[in-house]
Design a protein around this motif. Structure first.
Motif, short mmCIF file in Angstrom:
data_model
loop_
_atom_site.label_atom_id
_atom_site.label_comp_id
_atom_site.label_asym_id
_atom_site.label_seq_id
_atom_site.Cartn_x
_atom_site.Cartn_y
_atom_site.Cartn_z
N GLY A 11 0.53 -1.09 0.00
CA GLY A 11 -0.16 -0.18 -0.07
C GLY A 11 0.83 1.32 -0.09
N ALA A 12 2.05 1.34 -0.48
CA ALA A 12 3.00 2.39 -0.35
C ALA A 12 3.19 2.92 -1.75
CB ALA A 12 4.33 2.28 0.15
N SER A 13 3.97 3.84 -2.10
CA SER A 13 4.30 4.38 -3.25
C SER A 13 5.77 5.03 -3.34
CB SER A 13 3.28 5.40 -3.72
OG SER A 13 3.48 6.62 -3.06
N LEU A 14 6.20 5.46 -4.10
CA LEU A 14 7.46 6.11 -4.33
C LEU A 14 7.67 7.19 -3.55
CD1 LEU A 14 8.42 5.95 -8.15
CD2 LEU A 14 9.50 4.37 -6.12
N ASP A 15 6.46 7.91 -3.03
CA ASP A 15 6.26 9.12 -2.35
C ASP A 15 6.57 8.88 -1.02
OD1 ASP A 15 5.72 10.89 -4.46
OD2 ASP A 15 3.56 10.62 -4.21
N ASP A 16 6.39 7.36 -0.59
CA ASP A 16 6.88 6.98 0.96
C ASP A 16 8.23 6.67 0.89
OD1 ASP A 16 4.16 7.13 1.65
OD2 ASP A 16 3.43 5.29 0.31
N LEU A 17 8.83 6.65 0.05
CA LEU A 17 10.68 6.36 0.19
C LEU A 17 11.23 7.48 1.22
CD1 LEU A 17 11.64 5.40 -3.38
CD2 LEU A 17 11.43 3.91 -1.40
N VAL A 18 11.95 6.96 2.15
CA VAL A 18 12.46 7.85 3.03
C VAL A 18 14.17 7.85 2.66
CG1 VAL A 18 10.79 8.02 4.87
CG2 VAL A 18 12.61 6.15 4.99
N LYS A 19 14.62 6.83 2.06
CA LYS A 19 16.10 6.52 1.85
C LYS A 19 16.42 5.56 0.50
CE LYS A 19 20.57 6.96 3.02
NZ LYS A 19 21.41 6.97 1.62
N VAL A 20 17.10 5.98 -0.26
CA VAL A 20 17.56 5.49 -1.43
C VAL A 20 19.13 5.07 -1.53
CG1 VAL A 20 15.30 5.59 -2.84
CG2 VAL A 20 17.38 7.04 -3.22
N THR A 21 19.49 4.12 -2.00
CA THR A 21 21.08 4.30 -2.01
C THR A 21 21.32 3.51 -3.42
OG1 THR A 21 21.43 3.35 0.34
CG2 THR A 21 23.32 3.30 -1.32
N ILE A 22 22.03 4.25 -4.28
CA ILE A 22 22.02 4.04 -5.60
C ILE A 22 23.62 3.52 -5.83
CG2 ILE A 22 21.93 4.83 -7.84
CD1 ILE A 22 20.17 7.01 -6.72
N PHE A 23 23.84 2.45 -6.66
CA PHE A 23 24.98 2.10 -6.97
C PHE A 23 25.05 1.95 -8.46
CE2 PHE A 23 23.54 -0.15 -3.05
CZ PHE A 23 24.71 0.13 -2.07
N VAL A 24 26.11 2.68 -8.75
CA VAL A 24 26.36 2.92 -10.30
C VAL A 24 27.90 2.46 -10.62
CG1 VAL A 24 24.62 4.73 -10.50
CG2 VAL A 24 27.21 5.24 -10.03
N PHE B 59 9.70 10.58 -11.78
CA PHE B 59 9.19 9.57 -10.68
C PHE B 59 9.03 10.30 -9.34
CE2 PHE B 59 10.49 6.57 -14.06
CZ PHE B 59 9.46 5.46 -13.77
N PHE B 60 9.85 11.04 -9.11
CA PHE B 60 9.73 11.87 -7.62
C PHE B 60 9.17 13.15 -7.77
CE2 PHE B 60 13.37 8.59 -7.01
CZ PHE B 60 12.89 7.72 -6.05
N HIS B 61 7.96 13.40 -7.29
CA HIS B 61 7.15 14.59 -7.28
C HIS B 61 7.17 15.03 -5.73
CE1 HIS B 61 6.06 13.50 -11.38
NE2 HIS B 61 5.70 12.15 -10.75
N GLY B 62 7.12 16.26 -5.46
CA GLY B 62 7.23 17.03 -4.34
C GLY B 62 8.44 16.53 -3.58
N ALA C 191 11.04 2.50 2.80
CA ALA C 191 10.09 3.10 2.59
C ALA C 191 8.86 2.99 4.13
CB ALA C 191 9.35 2.89 1.47
N LEU C 192 8.45 4.12 4.23
CA LEU C 192 7.56 4.22 5.26
C LEU C 192 6.24 3.71 4.82
CD1 LEU C 192 6.84 5.20 8.04
CD2 LEU C 192 6.17 7.54 7.05
N VAL C 193 5.47 2.71 5.61
CA VAL C 193 4.34 2.03 5.13
C VAL C 193 3.26 3.11 5.43
CG1 VAL C 193 2.94 0.16 5.36
CG2 VAL C 193 5.30 -0.39 5.31
N PRO C 194 2.45 3.60 4.76
CA PRO C 194 1.31 4.68 4.93
C PRO C 194 0.65 3.94 6.11
CG PRO C 194 1.66 4.41 2.69
CD PRO C 194 2.51 3.31 2.96
N GLY C 195 0.03 4.88 7.03
CA GLY C 195 -1.03 4.21 7.95
C GLY C 195 -0.56 3.29 8.74
N SER C 196 0.73 2.82 8.87
CA SER C 196 1.21 1.90 9.90
C SER C 196 1.61 2.54 11.36
CB SER C 196 2.54 1.22 9.26
OG SER C 196 3.29 2.34 9.20
#
Length: 137
Positions: free
Chosen positions: A71-84, A100-103, A129-134
């Motif tokens: 029940g989450a979306s990309l808007d609920d992400l709190v931290k990403v780590t990107i390996f390139v 993809f990231f708005h706001g 990510a934070l689970v909404p409403g949890s």
């Protein structure tokens, strides 16, 4: 407090990419930890070998599908780590992230690595990510 709070300090320089300086998660909320995702489609095929932009898009589409399972979306992400495998792909990756990231984007780290699990892959992204409403307990 809303389900996540963006923390910015005027004493730090303004972020130049698609990320927030920090994200505060309210106490008692459930988090989902997403393992590193690569640009494989549903059949397990690598999408656009060697191409950072299309691979980023596939990863974020995969992440969207995974987050939807709780029940989450990309808007609920709190931290990403990107390996390139090539930090020179920074602009191409951020161009896709802007789609993809708005706001308020998540806190983020990008690191260049020598190699990923498959030589056709140029990017891998893990996330929290934070689970909404949890509410824990």
């Amino acid at each position: 407090m809303s389900h996540k709070q963006i923390v910015q300090s005027d004493r730090l320089n303004k972020p130049t990419g698609v990320f927030s300086q920090a994200v505060l998660v309210p106490a008692g909320r459930q988090l989902i930890f997403i393992s590193g995702l690569v640009s494989k489609d549903q059949s397990g095929e690598v999408v656009e070998p060697g191409e950072a932009g299309p691979q980023t898009r596939q990863i974020l589409e995969n992440m969207t599908a995974l987050l939807a399972e709780v029940g989450a979306s990309l808007d609920d992400l709190v931290k990403v780590t990107i390996f390139v495998t090539d930090i020179g792909d920074f602009a191409a990756i951020n161009d896709v992230r802007r789609e993809f990231f708005h706001g308020d984007p998540p806190a983020s780290t990008m690191v260049e690595v020598a190699a990923l699990i498959d030589k056709r892959l140029v990017i891998e992204i893990e996330a929290v990510a934070l689970v909404p409403g949890s509410a824990a307990g």
